[in-house]
Design a protein around this motif. Structure first.
Motif, PDB file in Angstrom:
ATOM      1  N   VAL A 149     -14.654  20.369  81.617  1.00  0.00           N
ATOM      2  CA  VAL A 149     -14.279  19.795  80.315  1.00  0.00           C
ATOM      3  C   VAL A 149     -13.256  20.685  79.617  1.00  0.00           C
ATOM      4  N   VAL A 150     -13.490  21.990  79.621  1.00  0.00           N
ATOM      5  CA  VAL A 150     -12.569  22.918  78.961  1.00  0.00           C
ATOM      6  C   VAL A 150     -11.189  22.875  79.623  1.00  0.00           C
ATOM      7  N   CYS A 151     -11.167  22.816  80.972  1.00  0.00           N
ATOM      8  CA  CYS A 151      -9.886  22.775  81.682  1.00  0.00           C
ATOM      9  C   CYS A 151      -9.133  21.475  81.429  1.00  0.00           C
ATOM     10  N   ALA A 152      -9.885  20.402  81.150  1.00  0.00           N
ATOM     11  CA  ALA A 152      -9.257  19.097  80.939  1.00  0.00           C
ATOM     12  C   ALA A 152      -8.696  18.948  79.522  1.00  0.00           C
ATOM     13  N   LEU A 153      -9.052  19.858  78.613  1.00  0.00           N
ATOM     14  CA  LEU A 153      -8.553  19.752  77.241  1.00  0.00           C
ATOM     15  C   LEU A 153      -7.031  19.903  77.225  1.00  0.00           C
ATOM     16  N   PRO A 154      -6.353  19.164  76.348  1.00  0.00           N
ATOM     17  CA  PRO A 154      -4.891  19.268  76.295  1.00  0.00           C
ATOM     18  C   PRO A 154      -4.438  20.694  75.991  1.00  0.00           C
ATOM     19  N   GLN A 155      -3.452  21.146  76.730  1.00  0.00           N
ATOM     20  CA  GLN A 155      -2.934  22.506  76.551  1.00  0.00           C
ATOM     21  C   GLN A 155      -1.722  22.451  75.621  1.00  0.00           C
ATOM     22  N   ASP A 156      -1.951  22.263  74.332  1.00  0.00           N
ATOM     23  CA  ASP A 156      -0.799  22.078  73.441  1.00  0.00           C
ATOM     24  C   ASP A 156      -0.488  23.304  72.589  1.00  0.00           C
ATOM     25  N   THR A 157      -0.931  24.475  73.056  1.00  0.00           N
ATOM     26  CA  THR A 157      -0.631  25.671  72.267  1.00  0.00           C
ATOM     27  C   THR A 157       0.873  25.958  72.218  1.00  0.00           C
ATOM     28  N   ALA A 158       1.606  25.548  73.290  1.00  0.00           N
ATOM     29  CA  ALA A 158       3.056  25.783  73.325  1.00  0.00           C
ATOM     30  C   ALA A 158       3.776  24.984  72.238  1.00  0.00           C
ATOM     31  N   GLN A 159       3.185  23.837  71.840  1.00  0.00           N
ATOM     32  CA  GLN A 159       3.822  22.983  70.842  1.00  0.00           C
ATOM     33  C   GLN A 159       3.415  23.355  69.421  1.00  0.00           C
ATOM     34  N   ALA A 160       2.462  24.263  69.272  1.00  0.00           N
ATOM     35  CA  ALA A 160       1.952  24.595  67.942  1.00  0.00           C
ATOM     36  C   ALA A 160       3.085  25.111  67.060  1.00  0.00           C
ATOM     37  N   GLN A 161       3.186  24.565  65.860  1.00  0.00           N
ATOM     38  CA  GLN A 161       4.234  24.949  64.921  1.00  0.00           C
ATOM     39  C   GLN A 161       3.613  25.841  63.849  1.00  0.00           C
ATOM     40  N   PRO A 162       4.403  26.755  63.292  1.00  0.00           N
ATOM     41  CA  PRO A 162       3.851  27.555  62.204  1.00  0.00           C
ATOM     42  C   PRO A 162       3.548  26.652  61.016  1.00  0.00           C
ATOM     43  N   PRO A 163       2.517  26.952  60.232  1.00  0.00           N
ATOM     44  CA  PRO A 163       2.186  26.088  59.095  1.00  0.00           C
ATOM     45  C   PRO A 163       3.331  26.050  58.078  1.00  0.00           C
ATOM     46  N   VAL A 164       3.516  24.889  57.457  1.00  0.00           N
ATOM     47  CA  VAL A 164       4.565  24.727  56.442  1.00  0.00           C
ATOM     48  C   VAL A 164       4.130  25.456  55.172  1.00  0.00           C
ATOM     49  N   GLN A 165       5.063  26.226  54.597  1.00  0.00           N
ATOM     50  CA  GLN A 165       4.733  26.982  53.393  1.00  0.00           C
ATOM     51  C   GLN A 165       5.557  26.524  52.200  1.00  0.00           C
ATOM     52  N   ILE A 166       5.011  26.686  51.028  1.00  0.00           N
ATOM     53  CA  ILE A 166       5.744  26.389  49.797  1.00  0.00           C
ATOM     54  C   ILE A 166       6.653  27.582  49.517  1.00  0.00           C
ATOM     55  N   VAL A 167       7.968  27.347  49.424  1.00  0.00           N
ATOM     56  CA  VAL A 167       8.887  28.455  49.181  1.00  0.00           C
ATOM     57  C   VAL A 167       9.392  28.456  47.739  1.00  0.00           C
ATOM     58  N   LYS A 168       9.168  27.353  47.018  1.00  0.00           N
ATOM     59  CA  LYS A 168       9.576  27.299  45.624  1.00  0.00           C
ATOM     60  C   LYS A 168       8.717  26.267  44.916  1.00  0.00           C
ATOM     61  N   GLN A 169       8.259  26.585  43.716  1.00  0.00           N
ATOM     62  CA  GLN A 169       7.452  25.626  42.960  1.00  0.00           C
ATOM     63  C   GLN A 169       7.534  25.962  41.476  1.00  0.00           C
ATOM     64  N   ASP A 170       7.911  24.984  40.681  1.00  0.00           N
ATOM     65  CA  ASP A 170       8.083  25.178  39.243  1.00  0.00           C
ATOM     66  C   ASP A 170       7.712  23.907  38.513  1.00  0.00           C
ATOM     67  N   SER A 171       7.152  24.026  37.303  1.00  0.00           N
ATOM     68  CA  SER A 171       6.975  22.827  36.489  1.00  0.00           C
ATOM     69  C   SER A 171       6.836  23.205  35.026  1.00  0.00           C
ATOM     70  N   VAL A 172       7.315  22.314  34.175  1.00  0.00           N
ATOM     71  CA  VAL A 172       7.192  22.457  32.724  1.00  0.00           C
ATOM     72  C   VAL A 172       6.722  21.102  32.212  1.00  0.00           C
ATOM     73  N   VAL A 173       5.670  21.105  31.395  1.00  0.00           N
ATOM     74  CA  VAL A 173       5.179  19.855  30.819  1.00  0.00           C
ATOM     75  C   VAL A 173       5.145  20.027  29.309  1.00  0.00           C
ATOM     76  N   ASP A 174       5.762  19.096  28.611  1.00  0.00           N
ATOM     77  CA  ASP A 174       5.937  19.190  27.175  1.00  0.00           C
ATOM     78  C   ASP A 174       5.595  17.848  26.540  1.00  0.00           C
ATOM     79  N   VAL A 175       5.507  17.781  25.205  1.00  0.00           N
ATOM     80  CA  VAL A 175       5.200  16.492  24.572  1.00  0.00           C
ATOM     81  C   VAL A 175       6.329  15.487  24.756  1.00  0.00           C
ATOM     82  N   ASP A 176       7.577  15.954  24.804  1.00  0.00           N
ATOM     83  CA  ASP A 176       8.644  14.965  24.977  1.00  0.00           C
ATOM     84  C   ASP A 176       9.226  14.900  26.387  1.00  0.00           C
ATOM     85  N   GLY A 177       8.548  15.498  27.328  1.00  0.00           N
ATOM     86  CA  GLY A 177       9.044  15.354  28.696  1.00  0.00           C
ATOM     87  C   GLY A 177       8.419  16.348  29.651  1.00  0.00           C
TER      88      GLY A 177
END
Ligand SMILES: *[C@@H]1O[C@H](CO)[C@@H](O)[C@H](O)[C@H]1NC(C)=O
Length: 108
Positions: free
Chosen positions: A14-42
């Motif tokens: 069973v273990v040998c039959a598992l898909p070997q997709d470690t070569a396709q593994a991508q690094p996790p997507v990270q947030i590189v910029k994040q900003d917000s302002v919330v006000d009464v008029d916008g």
């Protein structure tokens, strides 16, 4: 003893039959910029992730004879699963949601 050996062999199969997709593994997507302002008029916010996706938007509350309510402007960019770069700019106001696709967005 025979049963344990058979079980071990079955588990190994069973273990040998598992898909070997470690070569396709991508690094996790990270947030590189994040900003917000919330006000009464916008509000405004923006974010960008390491896979090239980005989004930004500004909303302004209007209370004039022309318009009562939010007037929003924004844009977003991402890479579609087929590799195509999608880039959209939009306005959302009293006339509804009005997107414009930016056809010749430069590839990053
Ligand atoms: C919008 O403007 C009208 C007219 O000046 C005013 O009566 C009303 O209170 C305003 N509404 C808001 C939510 O500010």
């Amino acid at each position: 003893m025979m049963k344990i050996t058979l079980f071990a062999l079955a588990a190994l199969a069973v273990v040998c039959a598992l898909p070997q997709d470690t070569a396709q593994a991508q690094p996790p997507v990270q947030i590189v910029k994040q900003d917000s302002v919330v006000d009464v008029d916008g509000y405004n916010f923006e974010f960008e992730t390491s896979d090239g996706t980005s989004r930004q938007e500004q909303g302004e509350y209007k209370n004039t004879t022309d318009q009562q309510g939010l007037s929003v402007k924004g844009s977003y960019k991402y890479t579609a699963p087929d590799g195509q770069q999608i880039s959209v700019t939009f306005v959302a106001d009293k006339n509804g949601y009005q997107p414009t696709e930016n056809k010749d967005a430069p590839a990053q």
